[in-house]
Design an enzyme around this catalytic site. Structure first.
Site, short mmCIF file in Angstrom:
data_model
loop_
_atom_site.label_atom_id
_atom_site.label_comp_id
_atom_site.label_asym_id
_atom_site.label_seq_id
_atom_site.Cartn_x
_atom_site.Cartn_y
_atom_site.Cartn_z
N LYS A 191 0.83 -1.22 0.00
CA LYS A 191 0.00 0.00 0.00
C LYS A 191 0.86 1.26 0.00
O LYS A 191 0.44 2.31 -0.52
CB LYS A 191 -0.98 -0.02 1.17
CG LYS A 191 -0.33 -0.11 2.56
CD LYS A 191 -0.05 1.23 3.19
CE LYS A 191 0.69 1.07 4.50
NZ LYS A 191 0.91 2.36 5.18
N THR A 248 -3.75 5.45 3.63
CA THR A 248 -2.41 5.88 3.21
C THR A 248 -2.44 6.63 1.90
O THR A 248 -1.64 7.54 1.68
CB THR A 248 -1.48 4.65 3.10
OG1 THR A 248 -1.54 3.91 4.32
CG2 THR A 248 -0.04 5.06 2.85
#
Length: 333
Positions: A191, A248
């Site tokens: 991610k 994120t």
């Protein structure tokens, strides 16, 4: 009372130490910089990483790793992923023979392609079942502010997973447990790379459609790689997968998103990294993640694009054009 040592006094290590303390766990933080340790110990603050924030008075700190780990039930590792092996080479003897070793790190080691739990087990010479992983939407500033959040504690030993979850079960921090260590670690590492790509797109002035495309196709890359390594694909629909990815890729508090944003605006990567006091894990791990994907013949065009911009001098404009001109195919996960 459960006793924990947190090795690493950065933003996430410090915030997690607060979570442990608020959950009733006795906590000692180890830091390598005496001024940071002194600030935590005497002023109950870590202004270099969590400015204008007071820590619980019960959180202690030391520069002596052996003193921090003495009698600890949990040894929590919150350092840069690419320094883990060297650090553990010197720390292995002080981790204890029964303590659960908890990884907060989200990266893949360069050269070996190993996940952090694998590096810990190999370097420290401990049973992999003693290693637990904490991952999820872990924006340290929000957690330090005691905003409601949740994460996943993954461990092959369910009793250890439960013990770690109990030790960090604060009123604002909800831990879930899992046996899928591989999936939780792959979600947490990849991610960061997708967040760099989303940040680049934002820096170029592109909007929500582009971000949604990158997040969704990034999730496909995470799922393909994780599944090839033996992860449960459903893990990537949860907190350690989609949850961590969305946070994120979307937040200005994300170091990887922020670095990507500056890359998209045309700033040289060397200048960006020189101005950072914290590590953006995706900058380094993108290479090891892409190498791991190539080893298993898993297509990861977004990861390849990020490597091209960050390490090979490819422009963000050329990267965007390359991604959009790929051969059409059916959408698959």
């Amino acid at each position: 009372m459960t006793r924990a040592a947190v090795l690493g006094a950065g933003s996430w290590g410090t915030a997690f130490a607060q979570v442990l303390a608020d959950a009733g766990t006795e906590v000692t933080v180890w830091g390598r910089r005496p001024e940071v340790v002194r600030s935590i110990e005497e002023d109950h603050a870590n202004p270099g990483y969590l400015p204008d924030h007071q820590l619980p008075e019960s959180v202690r700190a030391t520069t002596d790793v052996a003193a921090a780990c003495e009698g600890a039930d949990l040894v929590v590792l919150g350092i840069h992923s690419q320094t883990l092996r060297d650090s553990l080479t010197g720390w292995g003897a002080v981790l204890g023979s029964e303590a659960t070793v908890v990884s907060l790190m989200k990266g893949i080691e360069l050269g070996t392609g190993q996940r952090m739990s694998q590096v810990i087990a190999e370097t420290a010479g401990i049973d992999p079942a003693r290693v637990a992983v904490v991952s999820g939407p872990n924006l340290a500033r929000e957690i330090a502010e005691r905003q409601p959040s949740a994460s996943v504690v993954a461990c092959a030993d369910s009793a250890r997973a439960d013990a770690v979850a109990e030790a960090c079960d604060a009123r604002y921090f909800r831990p879930y447990t899992s046996a899928d260590v591989v999936g939780v670690e792959i979600g947490g590492a990849v991610k960061n790379v997708v967040a760099l790509a989303v940040g680049m797109a934002r820096g170029m002035g592109l909007g929500d459609n582009t971000s949604a495309m990158l997040i969704t196709r990034g999730l496909a890359e995470i799922t393909r790689l994780g599944s090839a390594l033996g992860a449960d694909p459903t893990t990537f629909l949860g907190l350690a997968g989609a949850g961590d990815l969305v946070a994120t890729c979307s937040s200005t508090l994300s170091r990887n998103h922020s670095v990507g944003l500056r890359l998209g605006r045309g700033e040289p990567v060397e200048e960006i990294l020189a101005s950072q006091n914290q590590v953006a894990e995706g900058v380094t791990s993108c290479r090891s993640i892409l190498a791991l994907a190539q080893q298993h013949q898993i297509p990861m065009p977004i990861a390849a694009a990020v490597v091209g911009v960050v390490h090979e001098g490819v422009s963000v404009e050329a990267t965007a054009e390359r991604l959009m001109s790929r051969v059409r195919k059916a959408e698959q996960y």
